[in-house]
Design an enzyme around this catalytic site. Structure first.
Site, PDB file in Angstrom:
ATOM      1  N   HIS A  82       0.818  -1.213   0.000  1.00 28.88           N
ATOM      2  CA  HIS A  82       0.000   0.000   0.000  1.00 28.88           C
ATOM      3  C   HIS A  82       0.856   1.268   0.000  1.00 28.88           C
ATOM      4  O   HIS A  82       0.566   2.218  -0.722  1.00 28.88           O
ATOM      5  CB  HIS A  82      -0.962   0.010   1.195  1.00 28.88           C
ATOM      6  CG  HIS A  82      -1.922  -1.147   1.179  1.00 28.88           C
ATOM      7  ND1 HIS A  82      -2.668  -1.511   2.271  1.00 28.88           N
ATOM      8  CD2 HIS A  82      -2.249  -2.027   0.190  1.00 28.88           C
ATOM      9  CE1 HIS A  82      -3.410  -2.567   1.951  1.00 28.88           C
ATOM     10  NE2 HIS A  82      -3.158  -2.907   0.705  1.00 28.88           N
ATOM     11  N   HIS A 239      -9.610  -1.695  -4.626  1.00 29.71           N
ATOM     12  CA  HIS A 239      -8.484  -2.113  -3.802  1.00 29.71           C
ATOM     13  C   HIS A 239      -7.588  -3.095  -4.562  1.00 29.71           C
ATOM     14  O   HIS A 239      -6.358  -3.091  -4.402  1.00 29.71           O
ATOM     15  CB  HIS A 239      -8.922  -2.709  -2.466  1.00 29.71           C
ATOM     16  CG  HIS A 239      -7.753  -2.904  -1.561  1.00 29.71           C
ATOM     17  ND1 HIS A 239      -7.240  -1.893  -0.785  1.00 29.71           N
ATOM     18  CD2 HIS A 239      -6.923  -3.967  -1.396  1.00 29.71           C
ATOM     19  CE1 HIS A 239      -6.149  -2.336  -0.164  1.00 29.71           C
ATOM     20  NE2 HIS A 239      -5.942  -3.587  -0.512  1.00 29.71           N
ATOM     21  N   ASP A 243      -3.555  -2.791  -5.094  1.00 33.82           N
ATOM     22  CA  ASP A 243      -2.542  -3.823  -4.854  1.00 33.82           C
ATOM     23  C   ASP A 243      -1.693  -4.089  -6.101  1.00 33.82           C
ATOM     24  O   ASP A 243      -0.485  -4.322  -6.000  1.00 33.82           O
ATOM     25  CB  ASP A 243      -3.213  -5.133  -4.406  1.00 33.82           C
ATOM     26  CG  ASP A 243      -3.642  -5.086  -2.940  1.00 33.82           C
ATOM     27  OD1 ASP A 243      -3.117  -4.251  -2.185  1.00 33.82           O
ATOM     28  OD2 ASP A 243      -4.513  -5.897  -2.559  1.00 33.82           O
ATOM     29  N   HIS A 266      -1.648 -11.121  -5.024  1.00 35.23           N
ATOM     30  CA  HIS A 266      -0.243 -10.731  -4.882  1.00 35.23           C
ATOM     31  C   HIS A 266       0.699 -11.675  -5.623  1.00 35.23           C
ATOM     32  O   HIS A 266       1.694 -11.249  -6.191  1.00 35.23           O
ATOM     33  CB  HIS A 266       0.145 -10.656  -3.410  1.00 35.23           C
ATOM     34  CG  HIS A 266      -0.535  -9.540  -2.680  1.00 35.23           C
ATOM     35  ND1 HIS A 266      -0.416  -8.230  -3.069  1.00 35.23           N
ATOM     36  CD2 HIS A 266      -1.370  -9.544  -1.624  1.00 35.23           C
ATOM     37  CE1 HIS A 266      -1.144  -7.468  -2.256  1.00 35.23           C
ATOM     38  NE2 HIS A 266      -1.733  -8.247  -1.369  1.00 35.23           N
ATOM     39  N   HIS A 345      38.356 -28.381 -23.055  1.00 37.53           N
ATOM     40  CA  HIS A 345      36.924 -28.099 -22.810  1.00 37.53           C
ATOM     41  C   HIS A 345      36.267 -27.662 -24.106  1.00 37.53           C
ATOM     42  O   HIS A 345      36.047 -26.460 -24.305  1.00 37.53           O
ATOM     43  CB  HIS A 345      36.798 -27.021 -21.732  1.00 37.53           C
ATOM     44  CG  HIS A 345      35.428 -26.952 -21.113  1.00 37.53           C
ATOM     45  ND1 HIS A 345      34.395 -26.250 -21.679  1.00 37.53           N
ATOM     46  CD2 HIS A 345      34.930 -27.505 -19.978  1.00 37.53           C
ATOM     47  CE1 HIS A 345      33.315 -26.350 -20.906  1.00 37.53           C
ATOM     48  NE2 HIS A 345      33.605 -27.109 -19.870  1.00 37.53           N
TER      49      HIS A 345
HETATM   50 ZN   LIG Z   1      -4.059  -4.528  -0.288  1.00 38.18          ZN
END
Ligand SMILES: [Zn+2]
Length: 440
Positions: A82, A239, A243, A266, A345
């Site tokens: 936030h 909201h 996020d 998330h 190699h």
């Molecule tokens: Zn949140």
């Protein structure tokens, strides 16, 4: 897109506020401080010895359960999304988020308290251009939770989001461009919401001591419980957008693109941030100068050998092409068939050993460290290598550009560098190296 360059911004002065932390329910004070150009956002744990800082970068992501946690070493900060969303959306590129606990005060569960602090501090332009990630080709991310995120090219930063609860209850959709004014009015006040089923067990385990109806909306069946009535009829999707902004802030660059999100969380947000950051690293890697400026700004072989003790057959840097500020430099090495390691190699099939590329990274990083320390009385010892990946074989005749960026210097004794090797515009190897200094 405006044609005038956009400048980086920081805060006009320090400002802060106190409140309760969500998980421990303790009193915590958060203070935002201005920071110089190219600093980015860093969290500072004032409550710990030496006051360690953690870069708000996707590489430092540790957990995405319920909230976003970042960390370095054993130090963590929780629930960063936030405050990051508020800083990013209000146009702050560089800042220190100082806290005396392992998470910010939760406030009312929205980004409003952070926006208020940012406005009290003021936002000030700095003398360097902003860094943008322009989406060129669509990218997408799908998670087991049903989350789907698509990132499309766009001239602005836009988010179109669909949120849906259990059994598709509370399905809401909203689409908007993210600007400071729109964020402040439409997104910042939207509070966290939780489903009763999900929080019940956490409450039983006492894991959200600071959680209350004052800082979250609780959804139980069809009922919406909160101390204050809904601020928007579609507060939940708002909201979710908040996020997304906070999690994508971990990219470090501002995005020109359109995020289309369905049931985001998330975990999926962080995966998209990781994919964008990876693509940005790839782009940085291939924007190497293709002509080598003589002398000016770089080091020739002689100068390299004055710094590095390494000699044939173990000197893995021909020259330093250039430095960028104090923390970045690019070295180069032309790989010839005469390299002794090609004999074995592999016989008849010469491929440069990956460990020699790591050695080249370590040598270029050492030069950077040496330049920073400005002393020859100490020598840097290579201690560890993390996240080492070999992506493509290197053959005789290839020219390797070796990039090193100092990401952390702790005190005078430890330093960390992020490195990668590029051949023909492709990253062939990469790794994170740790060094310690000892007196000669
Ligand atoms: Zn949140």
């Amino acid at each position: 897109m405006s044609s005038t360059p956009e400048f980086q911004h920081t805060l006009g002065k320090a400002a802060g506020f106190s409140g309760t932390s969500l998980h421990k329910g303790e009193k915590v004070t958060l203070k935002l401080h201005p920071a110089p150009v190219d600093h980015g956002i860093k969290f500072k744990r004032k409550d710990l010895q030496d006051e360690p800082t953690i870069d708000a970068k996707i590489d430092n992501l540790k957990m995405v359960e319920r909230a976003t946690t970042i960390g370095e070493g054993s130090v963590r900060v929780h629930t960063v999304e936030h405050v990051l969303a508020a800083l990013f959306a209000m146009g702050v590129d560089n800042a220190i988020v100082e806290m005396d606990a392992n998470e910010p005060p939760i406030g009312d569960g929205s980004a409003q308290p952070y926006v208020d602090v940012i406005k009290r501090a003021g936002v000030a332009a700095q003398e360097a251009p902003r860094k943008f990630f322009d989406v060129r080709e669509s990218m997408h991310m799908e998670a087991k939770t049903g989350a789907l995120l698509v990132l499309l090219p766009d001239k602005t930063f836009r988010i179109s989001c669909t949120q849906a609860g259990p059994n598709n209850r509370f399905t809401q959709f909203l689409s908007m461009e993210v600007t400071p004014a729109i964020f402040e009015r439409e997104i910042a006040p939207a509070r966290t919401f939780v489903y009763y089923e999900d929080v019940q067990s956490l409450m039983d385990k006492n894991l959200i001591k600071g959680g209350s109806l004052e800082n979250a909306i609780v959804v139980r069946g069809d009922a919406v419980l909160s101390k204050e009535p809904l601020r928007f009829t579609d507060e939940f999707v708002r909201h979710k957008i908040l996020d997304i902004i906070g999690d994508l802030a971990l990219v470090g660059h501002r995005i020109h693109g359109h995020v289309v999100a369905v049931k985001p969380g998330h975990g999926a947000n962080a995966e998209l941030a990781r994919a964008v950051a990876r693509e940005q690293t790839r782009r940085d890697a291939i924007s190497v100068p293709r002509t080598l400026p003589p002398g000016e700004g770089g080091f020739d072989t002689d100068e390299v050998m004055q710094i590095l003790p390494h000699r044939y057959p173990f000197l893995m840097v021909d020259r330093i092409v250039g430095f960028e500020g104090e923390t970045k430099c690019i070295g180069m090495k032309t790989v010839s068939i005469n390299e002794p390691f090609f004999q074995g190699h592999f016989p008849g099939h010469p491929v440069m050993p990956g460990v020699m590329q790591v050695e080249a990274m370590a040598q270029v990083a050492s030069i950077l460290l040496f330049k920073l320390a400005k002393t020859s009385s100490r020598v840097g010892y290579f201690m560890s290598a993390d996240e080492v990946k070999f992506r493509k074989p290197v053959f005789p005749g290839d020219t390797i550009f070796i990039h090193a960026e100092l990401t952390k210097a702790r005190g005078n004794r430890l330093a960390k560098a992020k490195c990668h090797c590029v051949v023909n515009d492709a990253v062939v190897s990469e790794g994170e190296l740790m060094f310690t200094f000892l007196d000669k």
